[in-house]
Design an enzyme around this catalytic site. Structure first.
Site, PDB file in Angstrom:
ATOM      1  N   PHE A 141       2.800  -2.277 -24.862  1.00 34.78           N
ATOM      2  CA  PHE A 141       3.625  -1.329 -24.246  1.00 34.78           C
ATOM      3  C   PHE A 141       3.524  -0.352 -25.471  1.00 34.78           C
ATOM      4  CE2 PHE A 141       7.240   1.749 -23.785  1.00 34.78           C
ATOM      5  CZ  PHE A 141       6.979   1.760 -22.469  1.00 34.78           C
ATOM      6  N   ASP A 226       1.853  -0.595 -34.353  1.00 37.19           N
ATOM      7  CA  ASP A 226       2.811   0.302 -33.508  1.00 37.19           C
ATOM      8  C   ASP A 226       4.205  -0.494 -33.905  1.00 37.19           C
ATOM      9  OD1 ASP A 226       4.599   1.173 -31.852  1.00 37.19           O
ATOM     10  OD2 ASP A 226       3.289   1.137 -29.875  1.00 37.19           O
ATOM     11  N   LYS A 255      11.905   5.744 -32.717  1.00 34.72           N
ATOM     12  CA  LYS A 255      12.966   5.329 -32.290  1.00 34.72           C
ATOM     13  C   LYS A 255      14.174   5.316 -33.461  1.00 34.72           C
ATOM     14  CE  LYS A 255      11.213   2.512 -28.413  1.00 34.72           C
ATOM     15  NZ  LYS A 255      11.637   3.313 -27.364  1.00 34.72           N
TER      16      LYS A 255
END
Length: 400
Positions: A141, A226, A255
């Site tokens: 994801f 990531d 984030k």
């Protein structure tokens, strides 16, 4: 109708149904706790998928944002501003890298990494134009843009969004032999989550990340990590890659970099890699804006103390010890994760992940489900041990 029902009904009537949130309407929050429009309090055990690593309303971050709001919030990248250079320098130094390309959302950072890797492949490695390949892992994801869902194996994320962007090879996560077999002279990058979050907090086999690092180095391929969800303290280290002594060619961050206050993301790499960009070839109006830089600089200062990483490591050990005791008793099948991050596979006969999440919500704990009967636990790193234990006790009660 109650205030909660009214708010949800209005949202259902006027917003696209791209999410399926739990039926709670948050009105305020502080630390690890949120309060809904009815005045009910909930322990946040999700932390905005790691965007809220430092908790809700963190005073240092709010003060940094307020101070910058009084000065200047946006210049666009048409002009310099006085927070940009310091942000780039501090972030590069924190990552042990040389250059930073700031964006806003995690998906933008991934898109930027894809463009950068391809450009590096053509301009530095010498791959023939239009032939660059990037290897990714199944069950990944990385976001939901058209290009990113093109290399997703999640039917919900991918369906009805074609035609899909070519140039990606998908191999099983944790399978080095498959990655080696997929690699060609035209491979420019391997893009991986050091721990797969949306897939259920999947930790790769021991030795996998170092082996990927060695393979990519030997084949002159960029290793792109990531760390948007796994980085910045979540796993008990600054980066999840650190647990296996791995330094990638490129970090993708987001984030928690914005402290739950503003969206901030970045690609961090060497001058050789990010130096391929030339003015006008890539950009973002809001990327690296003064407000984002001010908040992110405070985030970096907080992480620089090591306090949050240590807290995540110590409370994470406690979390996994307590969750481990639930395995094998007829309620929990498996637990995975690192630090204050866990994927918990519930015995399917007890309910779906959604149903378990709703039962926990009724007991004042907010988590989120993922595939099947799996729930994810990722509280803010500022959570107290007492609150963490209370939340875990609510899970035990739900599973009885």
């Amino acid at each position: 109708m109650s205030r909660t029902q009214e708010a949800i009904a209005s949202a259902e009537a006027h917003s696209a149904h791209n999410y399926h949130p739990l039926p709670v309407v948050v009105a305020s929050a502080e630390g690890a706790w949120m309060t809904d429009v009815e005045g009910r309090r909930y322990l946040d055990m999700l932390a905005g998928y790691s965007a809220l690593n430092f908790g809700h309303g963190n005073r240092r971050l709010i003060d940094a944002a307020k101070a910058q709001l009084e000065r200047v919030t946006l210049t666009s990248r048409a002009f310099h501003h006085d927070r940009f250079a310091e942000f780039c320098e501090r972030l590069a130094d924190f990552c042990g890298m040389e250059m930073v390309l700031p964006m806003n959302t995690g998906a933008e950072a991934v898109e930027t990494a894809v463009k950068t890797a391809r450009k590096w492949g053509y301009r530095v490695k010498g791959v023939p134009d239009g032939t660059a390949k990037i290897i990714v892992a199944a069950d990944n994801f990385h976001g939901r843009t058209t290009t990113i869902v093109s290399f997703s194996t999640d039917p919900e994320a991918r369906a009805d969004h074609g035609p899909y962007t070519p140039g990606f090879e998908i191999v099983p996560y944790g399978d080095l032999a498959a990655m080696d077999a997929a690699m060609t002279e035209n491979t420019v990058a391997v893009l991986l989550e050091p721990i797969q979050g949306e897939a259920g907090v999947l930790v790769p086999p021991a030795g996998y990340l170092p082996a990927v690092r060695e393979l990519t180095r030997r084949r002159n391929v960029l290793f792109v990590a990531d760390e948007i969800q796994s980085g910045l303290g979540r796993t008990g280290r600054s980066f999840a890659c650190e647990h296996e002594g791995v330094v990638p060619d490129m970090y993708l961050l987001g984030k928690a970099l914005g402290g739950g206050v503003v969206p901030v993301s970045a690609v961090v790499s060497s001058a050789e890699v990010l130096g391929v960009h030339r003015p006008g070839e890539h950009g973002s109006t809001f990327g690296g804006n003064p407000l984002a830089c001010a908040v992110a600089l405070e985030v970096l200062a907080m992480l620089g103390t090591g306090e949050y990483q240590q807290r995540a490591a110590e409370l994470g050990d406690h979390l996994h010890q307590e969750l481990g005791l639930m395995v094998g008793g007829g309620a929990v099948e498996r637990v995975r994760g690192r630090g204050l991050w866990a994927g918990v596979d519930i015995v399917p006969s007890l309910g779906s992940g959604r149903e378990i999440s709703e039962r926990l919500m009724d007991r004042g704990v907010l988590v989120k489900d993922t595939h099947g009967s799996t729930i994810r636990i990722a509280p803010p790193l500022v959570i107290s041990k007492e609150d963490l234990d209370w939340g875990l006790e609510q899970l035990r009660q739900v599973l009885r």
